[in-house]
Design a protein around this motif. Sequence first.
Motif, mmCIF file in Angstrom:
data_model
loop_
_atom_site.group_PDB
_atom_site.id
_atom_site.type_symbol
_atom_site.label_atom_id
_atom_site.label_comp_id
_atom_site.label_asym_id
_atom_site.label_seq_id
_atom_site.Cartn_x
_atom_site.Cartn_y
_atom_site.Cartn_z
ATOM 1 N N GLU A 1 0.648 -0.784 0.077
ATOM 2 C CA GLU A 1 -0.050 -0.384 -0.496
ATOM 3 C C GLU A 1 0.960 1.670 0.376
ATOM 4 O OE1 GLU A 1 -2.921 0.575 2.658
ATOM 5 O OE2 GLU A 1 -4.444 -1.434 2.110
ATOM 6 N N ASN A 6 -4.807 6.319 -5.825
ATOM 7 C CA ASN A 6 -5.706 6.739 -4.167
ATOM 8 C C ASN A 6 -5.939 5.435 -3.614
ATOM 9 O OD1 ASN A 6 -7.496 7.670 -2.464
ATOM 10 N ND2 ASN A 6 -8.186 9.591 -4.310
ATOM 11 N N ILE A 7 -5.587 5.206 -2.606
ATOM 12 C CA ILE A 7 -5.444 3.843 -1.920
ATOM 13 C C ILE A 7 -6.869 3.855 -1.125
ATOM 14 C CG2 ILE A 7 -3.888 3.113 -2.252
ATOM 15 C CD1 ILE A 7 -2.943 3.696 1.436
ATOM 16 N N SER A 18 0.488 4.624 -2.760
ATOM 17 C CA SER A 18 0.240 5.178 -2.139
ATOM 18 C C SER A 18 1.655 6.446 -2.975
ATOM 19 C CB SER A 18 0.013 5.652 -1.068
ATOM 20 O OG SER A 18 -0.250 6.922 -0.492
#
Length: 324
Positions: free
Chosen positions: A206, A215-216, A210
Motif C-alpha cells: 500500500e 488513491n488507496i 500511495s
Amino acid sequence: MKRTRNIIAVAVFLLVVLVGVPWLIEATGRLDLYYTLTSVALLSIASAGVWVTFYIGRINIGQGAFALMGGYVSAILVVQYGVSFWLTLPLAGLFCAAASVLIGLPILRLRGVYFAMVTLVLTEVARLLALALPITNGAKGMVSIPLPGGISIFGLTILPDFATLANPRPAFYLVSVVLMVLCFAALYRLVHSRIGKLCQSLQQNEELASSIGVNIAYLRVIAYAISSFLGGLGGAMFVAISQSIYPSSFTVTDSVNFMLNCFLGGLGHVFGPMIGTFVLYFGWDFLFETGEFQLLIFSSVLIALMLFLPNGLLSLRLFGKKQG
C-alpha cells in the motif's frame, strides 16, 4: 487463441448449467437438487464479495452482515411497501454498498487481524439490530413473503409469475445461475481492468502504491462497496426462495464459511469462490453419513488442503497456473 479457448469454455459452462443440469435433474427425478444448486450459486455470489476484499489485502469475516441486511431490505420493501421483488434486488445491493461506505471509511484503515476482528463483529451487530428494530419484526422474523412476480416487456413475458408455477424451484435455479454468471463475468472484467490492477497493488504494498499517486483510500472503499453489494444481492435472493427471514438467517458461521470458500477455491483466481463453495457445500453433505465424526473429518480435510494447496484448488496444474 487464448480468447477463443475462453469463449469455448464459457459456452460449455453455460450449456452445462443452463441445459445439462436441469435435464439431468428431471431425468433422475432428484428435484431437491434444484434447491441445493441454487444455494451453491447464491453462496458463491456472496463469497465472491469476500474475495474482492481479499484482493485489496483485507480479511473480511463480516459478509453475513450484508447478506442479512440485503435480505431484510428486500423483504421489507416487498411486504410493507408492495415493491416488485425484481426492483428490490438491486436496491438491496445498493443499500448494502452505501452502508459499507459509511462503515468502511473508518475501519478500512485497519489491516490484518484487526480489520478481520472488526468485520467479525459486524455480523453480530446486524443480528442484534434485526432483533431490536420494530420494522424487522424482531425475533419473529418476516414470513409468508410473496414469491417474485412476472416481468413483461412490450407484452413479451421475460419471467413468469413464480406464484403461478407448479414448482418454482427450477425457475429460481435458472435465475440464480444467470445472476451468478453475470456477477463473476463482471468481477472478471473488473479484475482485468485498470482499476483491478490498482487494487492488486494495494494487496502487494500500500505504501508503494500511495507513493506513486494511487488513491488507496478511494480504492479500498470502492472494493468494500462492491463486496457488500454482492453480499446484499445474495441475501435478497435467499429471502425470495425461503419466503422468510429471521435475525439468525445469516450468522457468524456463514461469514466464516464465505471466507473459507475463497481460501478453498483459491485467492489468486477470480472463480475460486465458485469452486470453493461447490466443494465445501457438497463436501459437508457427503460426510453426513460419518455421524459424530463429520466435523472432525471435514476440518482435517480442510486443513490438509490448505497445507498442500495453499493457493486453493485452482492452483492444481489441471486448471493451469495463470490467474482465473
